[in-house]
Write a protein that holds these residues in place. Sequence first.
Motif, PDB file in Angstrom:
ATOM      1  N   TYR A  83      11.520 -16.389  63.638  1.00 11.60           N
ATOM      2  CA  TYR A  83      12.861 -17.205  63.244  1.00 11.60           C
ATOM      3  C   TYR A  83      13.908 -17.181  64.403  1.00 11.60           C
ATOM      4  O   TYR A  83      13.354 -16.534  65.346  1.00 11.60           O
ATOM      5  CB  TYR A  83      13.550 -16.267  62.017  1.00 11.60           C
ATOM      6  N   LYS A  94      19.333  -9.722  59.094  1.00 14.29           N
ATOM      7  CA  LYS A  94      18.836 -10.355  58.120  1.00 14.29           C
ATOM      8  C   LYS A  94      17.576 -10.967  58.159  1.00 14.29           C
ATOM      9  O   LYS A  94      16.812 -10.586  57.218  1.00 14.29           O
ATOM     10  CB  LYS A  94      20.033 -11.441  57.932  1.00 14.29           C
ATOM     11  N   TYR A  97      14.802  -8.009  57.891  1.00 12.35           N
ATOM     12  CA  TYR A  97      14.675  -7.581  56.386  1.00 12.35           C
ATOM     13  C   TYR A  97      13.568  -8.879  55.632  1.00 12.35           C
ATOM     14  O   TYR A  97      12.846  -8.518  54.936  1.00 12.35           O
ATOM     15  CB  TYR A  97      15.878  -7.189  55.676  1.00 12.35           C
ATOM     16  N   ASP A  98      13.919 -10.192  56.132  1.00 14.91           N
ATOM     17  CA  ASP A  98      13.251 -11.170  55.659  1.00 14.91           C
ATOM     18  C   ASP A  98      11.888 -11.180  55.884  1.00 14.91           C
ATOM     19  O   ASP A  98      10.930 -10.987  55.233  1.00 14.91           O
ATOM     20  CB  ASP A  98      13.706 -12.337  55.935  1.00 14.91           C
ATOM     21  N   LEU A  99      11.506 -10.688  57.130  1.00 16.45           N
ATOM     22  CA  LEU A  99      10.024 -10.512  57.841  1.00 16.45           C
ATOM     23  C   LEU A  99       9.367  -9.315  57.027  1.00 16.45           C
ATOM     24  O   LEU A  99       8.200  -9.528  56.805  1.00 16.45           O
ATOM     25  CB  LEU A  99      10.096 -10.144  59.005  1.00 16.45           C
ATOM     26  N   TYR A 101      10.107  -7.745  54.018  1.00 16.89           N
ATOM     27  CA  TYR A 101      10.047  -7.760  52.654  1.00 16.89           C
ATOM     28  C   TYR A 101       9.647  -9.159  51.988  1.00 16.89           C
ATOM     29  O   TYR A 101       9.415  -9.413  50.669  1.00 16.89           O
ATOM     30  CB  TYR A 101      11.326  -7.333  52.057  1.00 16.89           C
ATOM     31  N   THR A 102       9.052  -9.875  52.924  1.00 20.19           N
ATOM     32  CA  THR A 102       8.268 -11.164  52.625  1.00 20.19           C
ATOM     33  C   THR A 102       6.876 -11.084  52.991  1.00 20.19           C
ATOM     34  O   THR A 102       6.589 -10.745  54.031  1.00 20.19           O
ATOM     35  CB  THR A 102       9.045 -12.427  53.187  1.00 20.19           C
ATOM     36  N   GLU A 103       6.064 -11.474  52.150  1.00 25.24           N
ATOM     37  CA  GLU A 103       4.582 -11.671  52.417  1.00 25.24           C
ATOM     38  C   GLU A 103       4.485 -12.745  53.384  1.00 25.24           C
ATOM     39  O   GLU A 103       5.421 -13.696  53.457  1.00 25.24           O
ATOM     40  CB  GLU A 103       3.833 -12.040  50.941  1.00 25.24           C
ATOM     41  N   LYS A 106       3.275  -8.244  58.188  1.00 27.06           N
ATOM     42  CA  LYS A 106       3.172  -8.465  59.858  1.00 27.06           C
ATOM     43  C   LYS A 106       2.536  -7.179  60.315  1.00 27.06           C
ATOM     44  O   LYS A 106       3.302  -5.714  60.314  1.00 27.06           O
ATOM     45  CB  LYS A 106       4.783  -8.514  60.332  1.00 27.06           C
TER      46      LYS A 106
END
Length: 867
Positions: A83, A94, A97-99, A101-103, A106
């Motif tokens: 990103y 922001k 947390y996307d990385l 809590y998103t499949e 990592k």
Amino acid sequence: MTRLCQNLPRRPVSRYSLIFILTVLACSCPALGKKKLYIGALFPMSGGWPGGQACLPAAQMALDLVNNRTDILPDYELELIYYDSMCDPGEATKLLYDLLYTEPIKIVLMPGCSSVSTLVAEAARMWNLIVLSYGSSSPALSNRQRFPTFFRTHPSATLHNPTRVQLFQKWKWTKIATIQQTTEVFTSTLDDLEERVKEAGIEISVRQSFLTDPAVAVKNLKRQDARIIVGLFYETEARKVFCEVYKEKLYGKKYVWFLIGWYADNWFKIKDPSINCTVEQMTEAVEGHVTTEIVMLNPETVRGASNLTSQEFLAQLMSKLGGKNPEETGGFQEAPLAYDAVWALALALNKTVGPLRAKGHRLEDFNYNNRDITAEVYRAMNTSSFEGVSGHVVFDAQGSRMAWTLIEQLQGGSYKKIGYYDSTKGNLSWYGNDKWIGSGPPADQTVVIEEFRYLSQKLFVSVSVFAGLGILLGIVCLTFNIYNSNVRYIQNSQPYLNNMTAVGCMMSLAAVFPLGIDGLHVHRKQFPVICQFRLWLLGLGFSLAYGSMFTKIWWVHTVFTKKDEKKDKKKHLEPWKLYATVGVLLGIDILSLMIWQIVDPLHITVEKFTREAPKGDLDVLIQPLLEHCNSEKMNTWLGVVYGYKGLLLLLGIFLAYETKSISTEKINDHRAVGMAIYNVAVLCMITAPVTMILSSQQDASFAFASLAIVFSVYITLVVLFVPKMRRLITRGEWQSDTQETMKTGSSTNNNDEEKSRQLERENKELQKIIQEKEERVSELRNQLSERQALRSRRRASTITYQNHSPPPFSITQSDPRSLAPPPGYPAPASDPHPVPQSFANSSSLYQSDSKISRNKCHTSRLQLLYK
């Protein structure tokens, strides 16, 4: 598993068996599929440091090569999920947390700039994630307690600080200033710099910071006279800073700016709506600044882990960028670090495959709660060591990359390499010829250069030539006087005193040479000897030259101004009294100089003048210095010497004036001595005060003093000796005196010669008087002849009238020569009558026998003639 795939059954199988076999092979055979490992990355494509513009393509290039290699992670494929963080911690929070809590999950996080890396690395420990940064330089990230799983291929910014300190010490800077953007990376870097410069004895005199607008901070730097300025801020803020720098004129040869070297090469030419300065103004403001940056591209042609040289990597990167100008691409310099970061991660993960398998783990089993896999990856990263396109990649105990530092300077709008610094060895080496823009680095403050004012060499040489010629003239005069000392005319001028005058004149001229010697010719330790030498030469030279002339004029005045002149004129001149007088004057000078030298010796002192600003833009002030011969009570000693010498000069002038009309053979050149005394007195009385007033002007003071000595000596020698030379040459008196001496066998003493010359002058005066008297006698004799003729006629007529009566008395006629007419007059008629006795007596004075001879004047008649 590979062996199993190679030994597949070759006989026909059922449909269900085939489905089972394909399912097993799809899961276990690498030729049929790879497990994906995901990397969560934050690339700043914009913001304060848009490093992702070049670093993202470089990372993708590395991923492609790694995934195509069969010897590195053969069962896995690395995939990048990224990103744009905009180099903003808020935006990065922001995205983080996307990385998380998103499949998919990592296995590693790769942030870019330091502010984002600080946030990510501090939070990653909660998820057991390894963090590998390619563009973070904040020293705060080297804290293992705060960031236990952090690694970076970009060296810490503290690596710049040892380089900066080395440069400060090389150029002898002791005061610096700083201006920083208020972010943690720059604050921690500045804290480290402050500790290092304090250990090196360097002071940070001004420390300014700003958040978004640097105008006030730049004005404070200008007001507090900052010269050496370390700037710590991102590229976008750098443009704002230097726009204000241009407005405040805080640039040029007086200033040195130290910036971070990872900006784009043309960062100051990029159009920025946040500033109101033109490209030309920005170019003028940034000219000459120095950057320190990590060596991010291997200068050697070495094929490392990726099997690419650094130049091949750059060529492929340029192709990946699609011909985009590197200078306008953010992060182009850090691109090799991003490339090597992917390779470091791939090699580390490859190391963990075996150890994890032995423990019953696999990389694909990683989750945010599995500490064993994280620990194994950490150990592999911590022991990384390979050759990359950025150089040798190795991490220290804090997870920071160790590397060299490159020093560059912006010269003529482009960066020029000027040196390297090896932080591991503390070695500072210069690139090429240590090229620096302009005349050299400026000072940390207004430089005060001490500059001694020395005597003009042309003036010194010119005066020295005249002094040397004067010494040669003195030698000629002295030789002449000694050689002709037996000549009567020279003897009557007291030749021994004249010899003293010549020697004193030469000593005074010799004093001109030490008078012009200063620190340019001798060392400071030898300068006091020169001071004493010039003092003794001047003192003794004056005593001999002026003392001998003063003695002559004093003796003439003493002898010829007595009441009983006749008695004193016959007084015999004793030469030893003259020599004793000169000796007394010389002894007074020697004694006073010895006391001065012992009690208060001369030493060197330095006079400081008002500082001067030279021409040009250099921040330099010249401190003029002048060396003087001085003592603790210099004014007292000068007052005593000048007072004593001044009284002698005034007395000499008085005596010369009093004796100007006196004529004596005992000292026949006293009038010339008087003229020399006038000359010396006037020059000394003018020069002494003038040189004291002009003591701070070395050329003028030397010119007045030395020329006064030269002129007075020249005039003295010419007045005293040249007339003697001329007389002896034109009249040849030394020849006649020598021949007379050879004939008689003896020489006339001083008294007889003086009497003879005095009689010659008196004889000439008497001859004039006699001539006047003779003219008067001729007139009286003419009158007498006329009266006698008249009386004779009257007497003849009376006798005829009285019938020849006899005369009542007879006249006894004296010598008929008494009635002889004057020369040139007719003889008178014979007169039988007697002449009255009074006329006879008066005429008897002029008889030829008794007539006074011009050369034989009897002393008994001299008084009558004077009457």
